[in-house]
Design a protein around this motif. Structure first.
Motif, PDB file in Angstrom:
ATOM      1  N   SER A 112      -6.002  -8.783  -9.056  1.00 19.94           N
ATOM      2  CA  SER A 112      -5.129  -8.304  -8.030  1.00 19.94           C
ATOM      3  C   SER A 112      -4.399  -6.952  -8.069  1.00 19.94           C
ATOM      4  N   MET A 113      -4.233  -6.346  -9.449  1.00 23.40           N
ATOM      5  CA  MET A 113      -3.868  -5.009  -9.853  1.00 23.40           C
ATOM      6  C   MET A 113      -5.045  -3.810  -9.231  1.00 23.40           C
ATOM      7  N   LEU A 114      -6.153  -4.376  -9.434  1.00 25.13           N
ATOM      8  CA  LEU A 114      -7.277  -3.578  -8.994  1.00 25.13           C
ATOM      9  C   LEU A 114      -7.455  -3.324  -7.504  1.00 25.13           C
ATOM     10  N   LEU A 115      -7.301  -4.680  -6.861  1.00 25.56           N
ATOM     11  CA  LEU A 115      -7.325  -4.653  -5.442  1.00 25.56           C
ATOM     12  C   LEU A 115      -6.115  -3.806  -4.833  1.00 25.56           C
ATOM     13  N   ALA A 116      -4.970  -3.941  -5.423  1.00 26.09           N
ATOM     14  CA  ALA A 116      -3.890  -3.081  -4.993  1.00 26.09           C
ATOM     15  C   ALA A 116      -4.123  -1.446  -4.977  1.00 26.09           C
ATOM     16  N   SER A 117      -4.696  -1.162  -6.386  1.00 26.81           N
ATOM     17  CA  SER A 117      -4.931   0.301  -6.591  1.00 26.81           C
ATOM     18  C   SER A 117      -6.073   0.692  -5.600  1.00 26.81           C
ATOM     19  N   LEU A 118      -7.092   0.084  -5.227  1.00 24.55           N
ATOM     20  CA  LEU A 118      -8.062   0.261  -4.339  1.00 24.55           C
ATOM     21  C   LEU A 118      -7.668   0.635  -2.980  1.00 24.55           C
ATOM     22  N   ARG A 119      -6.705  -0.284  -2.565  1.00 21.42           N
ATOM     23  CA  ARG A 119      -6.120  -0.147  -1.155  1.00 21.42           C
ATOM     24  C   ARG A 119      -5.280   1.142  -1.226  1.00 21.42           C
ATOM     25  N   TYR A 120      -4.820   1.589  -2.043  1.00 18.99           N
ATOM     26  CA  TYR A 120      -4.056   3.073  -2.088  1.00 18.99           C
ATOM     27  C   TYR A 120      -5.104   4.102  -2.266  1.00 18.99           C
ATOM     28  N   LEU A 121      -6.055   3.843  -2.896  1.00 22.83           N
ATOM     29  CA  LEU A 121      -7.118   4.977  -2.878  1.00 22.83           C
ATOM     30  C   LEU A 121      -7.743   5.012  -1.653  1.00 22.83           C
ATOM     31  N   ILE A 122      -7.891   4.115  -0.926  1.00 20.64           N
ATOM     32  CA  ILE A 122      -8.779   4.200   0.424  1.00 20.64           C
ATOM     33  C   ILE A 122      -7.624   4.608   1.515  1.00 20.64           C
ATOM     34  N   THR A 123      -6.362   4.324   1.342  1.00 19.37           N
ATOM     35  CA  THR A 123      -5.369   4.733   2.110  1.00 19.37           C
ATOM     36  C   THR A 123      -5.252   6.204   2.045  1.00 19.37           C
ATOM     37  N   LEU A 124      -5.504   6.808   0.896  1.00 17.88           N
ATOM     38  CA  LEU A 124      -5.218   8.212   0.160  1.00 17.88           C
ATOM     39  C   LEU A 124      -6.416   8.957   0.865  1.00 17.88           C
ATOM     40  N   PHE A 125      -7.678   8.644   0.790  1.00 26.46           N
ATOM     41  CA  PHE A 125      -8.707   9.318   1.238  1.00 26.46           C
ATOM     42  C   PHE A 125      -9.210   9.027   2.370  1.00 26.46           C
ATOM     43  N   PRO A 126      -9.588   9.704   3.262  1.00 30.87           N
ATOM     44  CA  PRO A 126      -9.446  11.126   3.276  1.00 30.87           C
ATOM     45  C   PRO A 126      -8.263  11.556   4.170  1.00 30.87           C
ATOM     46  N   ALA A 127      -7.373  10.465   4.130  1.00 29.39           N
ATOM     47  CA  ALA A 127      -6.231  10.927   5.123  1.00 29.39           C
ATOM     48  C   ALA A 127      -5.366  12.010   4.475  1.00 29.39           C
ATOM     49  N   ILE A 128      -5.285  11.988   3.546  1.00 27.07           N
ATOM     50  CA  ILE A 128      -4.593  13.287   2.608  1.00 27.07           C
ATOM     51  C   ILE A 128      -5.062  14.958   3.111  1.00 27.07           C
ATOM     52  N   PHE A 129      -6.091  14.762   3.584  1.00 25.61           N
ATOM     53  CA  PHE A 129      -6.817  16.014   3.829  1.00 25.61           C
ATOM     54  C   PHE A 129      -6.288  16.434   5.326  1.00 25.61           C
ATOM     55  N   ILE A 130      -6.025  15.239   5.952  1.00 26.64           N
ATOM     56  CA  ILE A 130      -5.815  15.454   7.511  1.00 26.64           C
ATOM     57  C   ILE A 130      -4.268  15.296   7.634  1.00 26.64           C
ATOM     58  N   VAL A 131      -3.733  14.716   7.261  1.00 26.15           N
ATOM     59  CA  VAL A 131      -2.134  14.341   7.408  1.00 26.15           C
ATOM     60  C   VAL A 131      -1.546  15.418   6.697  1.00 26.15           C
ATOM     61  N   LYS A 132      -0.791  16.108   7.592  1.00 31.33           N
ATOM     62  CA  LYS A 132       0.436  17.103   6.684  1.00 31.33           C
ATOM     63  C   LYS A 132       1.277  16.594   5.768  1.00 31.33           C
ATOM     64  N   LYS A 133       1.704  17.043   4.701  1.00 30.24           N
ATOM     65  CA  LYS A 133       2.748  16.752   3.592  1.00 30.24           C
ATOM     66  C   LYS A 133       4.048  16.595   4.538  1.00 30.24           C
ATOM     67  N   PRO A 134       4.685  15.674   4.492  1.00 29.15           N
ATOM     68  CA  PRO A 134       5.972  15.474   5.015  1.00 29.15           C
ATOM     69  C   PRO A 134       6.979  16.559   4.186  1.00 29.15           C
ATOM     70  N   ASN A 135       7.899  17.222   5.135  1.00 28.80           N
ATOM     71  CA  ASN A 135       8.643  18.235   4.545  1.00 28.80           C
ATOM     72  C   ASN A 135      10.082  17.861   3.860  1.00 28.80           C
ATOM     73  N   ILE A 136       9.839  17.014   2.886  1.00 29.52           N
ATOM     74  CA  ILE A 136      10.918  16.470   1.871  1.00 29.52           C
ATOM     75  C   ILE A 136      10.594  16.769   0.475  1.00 29.52           C
ATOM     76  N   GLU A 137      11.554  16.396  -0.374  1.00 25.46           N
ATOM     77  CA  GLU A 137      11.507  16.557  -1.680  1.00 25.46           C
ATOM     78  C   GLU A 137      10.235  15.696  -2.311  1.00 25.46           C
ATOM     79  N   TRP A 138       9.641  16.286  -3.124  1.00 25.32           N
ATOM     80  CA  TRP A 138       8.828  15.169  -4.012  1.00 25.32           C
ATOM     81  C   TRP A 138       9.547  14.176  -4.674  1.00 25.32           C
ATOM     82  N   LYS A 139      10.626  14.022  -5.107  1.00 28.52           N
ATOM     83  CA  LYS A 139      11.468  13.049  -5.528  1.00 28.52           C
ATOM     84  C   LYS A 139      11.233  11.588  -4.534  1.00 28.52           C
TER      85      LYS A 139
END
Length: 314
Positions: free
Chosen positions: A32-59
């Motif tokens: 289960s935890m590996l599947l959940a981790s894969l889910r977020y890795l797939i969500t992250l790439f390549p979207a992070i190179f396309i979608v601009k970071k939100p203008n809020i604090e990192w916290k």
């Protein structure tokens, strides 16, 4: 709403309803935890190179990632791995609709409506029935630890809603508007490592490496569906509709998620519930309807109808 937008909203509801069955299919051969981790890795790439970071604090990005990614989905995925049916999980997760207003009342002092309290009490009765009648004599058995873990998932989901609301208010104070899709993408940086850490505490490194080296087609499909379809596509369309139309018109459509979740689990996984479990599910749905539906609209319709009738009689 335009017909095209209604179709898109209903399609997202079907996607999110089927999400629980897809998780169950993905867990067939993947921890289960590996599947959940894969889910977020797939969500992250390549979207992070396309979608601009939100203008809020990192916290806020970190807190959102920890609550919705690590908190909600670690509880949900592991609960389903150890015996929580996809059908009932799709119902139980919706109690965030009750927890969110309560947390908003406590944390950000948002007014709590009587119908939200009533809906919460009714849904609690439904949860009690499901938990009480999930013994070995029922058609669908639910282990107690799986049931309790599933109850934790909507709490973390509700907490993430509050964090997103606070972040949105902070952005508006600066004259900006928080893009929720951007928050989802950039917050996906946070969950993979903690989830992999939990995976290593539950499984040996050899098991995880062997699983990745021998991924089944259904597991790959599950991870891709969860990352691209349920998360990026689902949230992208939904947030677009939220911006385009009043929330009161869009939010109640999410009540159809448990319906599609139940039907998909029944068709694909052949999950069958006992009569008492169905009663519990029905009671929770009634609670959801009471909490989310704007009954003021019906009052206006009735009032308008009476005025018309009175005018005709005169």
């Amino acid at each position: 709403m335009k017909k095209k937008d209604i179709f898109l909203a209903l399609f997202v509801v079907m996607v999110w309803g089927a999400n629980f069955t897809v998780i169950k299919l993905g867990l067939n051969g993947v921890p289960s935890m590996l599947l959940a981790s894969l889910r977020y890795l797939i969500t992250l790439f390549p979207a992070i190179f396309i979608v601009k970071k939100p203008n809020i604090e990192w916290k806020y990005i970190i807190l959102y990632g920890l609550t919705v990614g690590v908190g909600q989905f670690s509880c949900l995925f592991y609960a389903m791995e150890i015996g929580m049916p996809a059908s009932i999980a799709s119902i139980v997760l919706q109690i965030q609709a009750f927890i969110s207003p309560i947390l908003a009342f406590v944390i950000i002092k948002e007014k709590l409506k009587y119908k939200q309290i009533l809906g919460f009490i009714i849904a609690g009765m439904g949860l009690f029935i499901i938990g009480s009648y999930s013994s070995s004599n029922d058609i669908t058995t639910i282990p107690l630890n799986a049931f309790l873990l599933t109850l934790c998932a909507p709490f973390f989901w509700a907490l993430s809603n509050i964090i997103a609301r606070i972040a949105s208010d902070k952005a508006e104070a600066k004259g900006d508007k928080l893009n929720m899709l951007s928050l989802v993408v950039w917050a996906s940086i946070i969950p993979p490592l903690p989830l992999l850490g939990i995976a290593l505490s539950l499984n040996t490194p050899e098991t995880l490496i062997n699983t990745i080296a021998n991924l089944k087609a259904i597991s790959i499909f599950s991870a891709l569906y969860l990352g691209y379809v349920a998360t990026l596509f689902g949230y992208g369309i939904w947030n677009g509709l939220i911006v385009k139309y009043p929330i009161g018109k869009i939010a109640p459509l999410s009540l159809l998620v448990p319906i599609t979740g139940l039907l998909t689990a029944r068709i694909v996984l052949s999950e069958q519930l006992s009569k008492m479990q169905w009663i519990g599910v029905s009671i929770i749905l009634i609670g959801l309807i009471i909490t989310n539906v704007n009954f003021g609209v019906f009052k206006k319709i009735i009032k308008k109808y009476r005025i018309i009738n009175k005018a005709e009689s005169d």
